[in-house]
Write an enzyme that holds these catalytic residues in place. Structure first.
Site, mmCIF file in Angstrom:
data_model
loop_
_atom_site.group_PDB
_atom_site.id
_atom_site.type_symbol
_atom_site.label_atom_id
_atom_site.label_comp_id
_atom_site.label_asym_id
_atom_site.label_seq_id
_atom_site.Cartn_x
_atom_site.Cartn_y
_atom_site.Cartn_z
ATOM 1 N N HIS A 56 0.840 -1.211 0.000
ATOM 2 C CA HIS A 56 0.000 0.000 0.000
ATOM 3 C C HIS A 56 0.872 1.257 0.000
ATOM 4 C CE1 HIS A 56 -3.925 2.033 1.237
ATOM 5 N NE2 HIS A 56 -3.028 3.014 1.155
ATOM 6 N N HIS A 58 1.310 5.338 -2.219
ATOM 7 C CA HIS A 58 0.750 6.300 -3.188
ATOM 8 C C HIS A 58 1.924 6.889 -3.968
ATOM 9 C CE1 HIS A 58 -3.372 6.585 -1.325
ATOM 10 N NE2 HIS A 58 -2.691 5.990 -0.362
ATOM 11 N N GLN A 151 -9.630 9.418 -4.869
ATOM 12 C CA GLN A 151 -9.296 10.176 -3.655
ATOM 13 C C GLN A 151 -10.428 11.086 -3.181
ATOM 14 O OE1 GLN A 151 -6.026 10.618 -1.508
ATOM 15 N NE2 GLN A 151 -7.991 10.992 -0.519
ATOM 16 N N HIS A 209 -9.734 2.033 0.500
ATOM 17 C CA HIS A 209 -9.428 2.808 1.709
ATOM 18 C C HIS A 209 -10.731 2.805 2.504
ATOM 19 C CE1 HIS A 209 -5.872 4.226 -0.356
ATOM 20 N NE2 HIS A 209 -5.520 4.980 0.667
ATOM 21 N N GLU A 212 -10.990 5.113 7.211
ATOM 22 C CA GLU A 212 -9.729 5.726 7.662
ATOM 23 C C GLU A 212 -10.084 6.985 8.461
ATOM 24 O OE1 GLU A 212 -7.007 7.068 4.623
ATOM 25 O OE2 GLU A 212 -5.315 7.140 6.028
ATOM 26 N N ASP A 308 2.348 3.405 2.926
ATOM 27 C CA ASP A 308 1.369 4.436 2.551
ATOM 28 C C ASP A 308 1.993 5.634 1.837
ATOM 29 O OD1 ASP A 308 -1.280 5.134 2.318
ATOM 30 O OD2 ASP A 308 -1.550 5.798 4.377
#
Ligand code: 17E
Ligand code: FE2
Length: 416
Positions: A56, A58, A151, A209, A212, A308
């Protein structure tokens, strides 16, 4: 290629591992330590593992921290706002260059399998176009799975559904989601139905996701798990973060865990990121803001650790070293009992490989790919205690990374 004097996880004694071309051809115990001849790699009693996995990250946001402004509150939502500012200025070359820099950091730490989320809430899908090229260009170092990650929401962002479909048409590997960010609970639920339909129709993996937040009322995990269960897709579905689970009460969790086990889905926790982003609305006592990693593991569910971020609007540090995350995660998740420490590498190798559905494309066994990493430690416990680093990374039967062992000498004895 031959490697001698290697230790293997969960086994006693030394081993010899041979590869021919891009496959492992032999894994054999040695009666005693051997001296290396020319062309043979001497593991010198260090631990040989399949490559570390980053489940995981980005990559489209790597190295954008502070551009144009820093995330001052340290919250997830300010991170999304700051990223929104930077997103307006990304270019194809800028994204590719930063993603490649991130991949080099990962490869330097013995990672060869990576799942990256890429923001597809952008009418131009610019980051996705860049990352699709990067996926091919980086093949010598890593295998890359791309998640189409909305996102700013599937239902709450203009044309969010269309953008998701276009992203999958263009070649994203995994369907993403962000139900806790959608404007309403109903939109969060409908976004999950939408993305699970798409994944089932197209035979794609899912990584959402999910919850969170520290809000104990954020309960999208139960919806995702039930969708996975009724469709029989559990092993192909991942719930990332699920930090709200750290705030659910035990009565709800005892019911939830029955469903999670029936669904059999995978979990990724990013403990350094979550300890930084969560707990931001608490004073004291302050929550840890991480999911129930030890409890999921003990319930027989598949759970792994991810980084992350590498210097992005959500997290200003990060260097590619997943063993740093393991070290921190074991602390944060209360997993430093002997039984946890002696098998802790599962959280950054085997469990993550299962999350990525790597199957027989992963592991040290005859016939599997000759992808191997040598850690400077004899076993799991020592690897984490010493903060060991990867000394060698072998991919398709060839060395792609080499690091010199640490050498330290004290000038004086403590007892003269
Ligand atoms: N976006 C998000 O929603 N959550 C995160 N932890 C990151 C990006 C890094
Ligand atoms: Fe993330």
């Amino acid at each position: 290629m031959h490697i001698i004097n290697a230790r293997l996880r969960g086994k006693t004694g030394l081993y010899r591992v041979a590869c021919s071309g891009a496959r492992i051809t032999e894994v054999a115990p040695q009666a005693e330590a051997q001296t290396a001849s020319a062309g043979v790699l001497d593991a010198a009693g260090n631990l040989l593992i399949p490559p570390l996995v980053e489940p995981h990250i980005h990559l489209d946001a790597v190295a954008t921290a502070g551009q144009p402004e820093w995330n001052k509150s340290g919250t997830l939502f300010e991170g999304i706002e700051r990223w929104g500012q930077r997103k307006a200025t990304i270019t194809h070359e800028d994204t590719k260059q930063r993603a490649h820099a991130g991949i080099r950091m990962l490869a330097e730490h013995g990672i060869q399998h990576v799942r990256t989320h890429v923001d597809v809430t952008d009418p131009t899908l610019g980051a996705l176009k860049a990352l699709l090229e990067v996926r091919e260009e980086a093949r010598a170092l890593i295998d890359l799975q791309i998640v189409a990650f909305p996102q700013e929401g599937i239902e709450s962002y203009p044309a969010g559904r269309e953008l998701m479909v276009r992203a999958l048409d263009m070649g994203a590997d995994v369907v993403g989601g962000i139900p806790h960010f959608e404007n309403t609970r109903e939109q969060g639920v409908s976004s999950l139905h939408f993305l699970m339909d798409l994944a089932e129709q197209r035979g794609l993996l899912v990584d959402v996701h999910c919850d969170e937040t520290d809000d104990p009322h954020s309960r999208f995990l139960e919806v995702l798990a039930e969708q996975a269960r009724v469709r029989g897709m559990g092993s192909r579905v991942t719930a990332s973060h699920t930090t709200a689970m750290g705030s659910y009460d035990n009565a709800y969790c005892s019911k939830l865990f029955r469903l999670l086990k029936a669904a059999g889905l995978n979990f990724v926790s990013c403990p350094t990121e979550s300890i930084h982003l969560q707990g931001r609305f608490d004073s004291f006592p302050k929550r840890r803001g991480v999911t129930r990693v030890g409890e999921l593991d003990r319930a027989g569910l598949n759970v792994c650790f991810g980084q992350d971020s590498l210097q992005d609007p959500w997290y200003p540090l990060g260097n590619g070293n997943i063993l740093r995350i393991l070290d921190a995660g074991l602390h944060i998740c209360h997993m430093m009992g002997y039984d946890d420490l002696r098998r802790c590498l599962d959280l950054v190798t085997e469990h993550s490989a299962r999350t990525l559905n790597l199957g027989e494309g992963y592991g040290i066994a005859v016939g599997r790919p000759a992808n191997l990493v040598l850690l400077e430690a004899p076993d799991d416990y020592e690897a984490v205690r010493r903060q060991a680093k990867a000394l060698l990374s072998i991919r398709h039967g060839e060395v792609i990374m080499r690091r010199e062992p640490q050498r330290v000498s004290l000038v004086h004895n403590s007892r003269q």
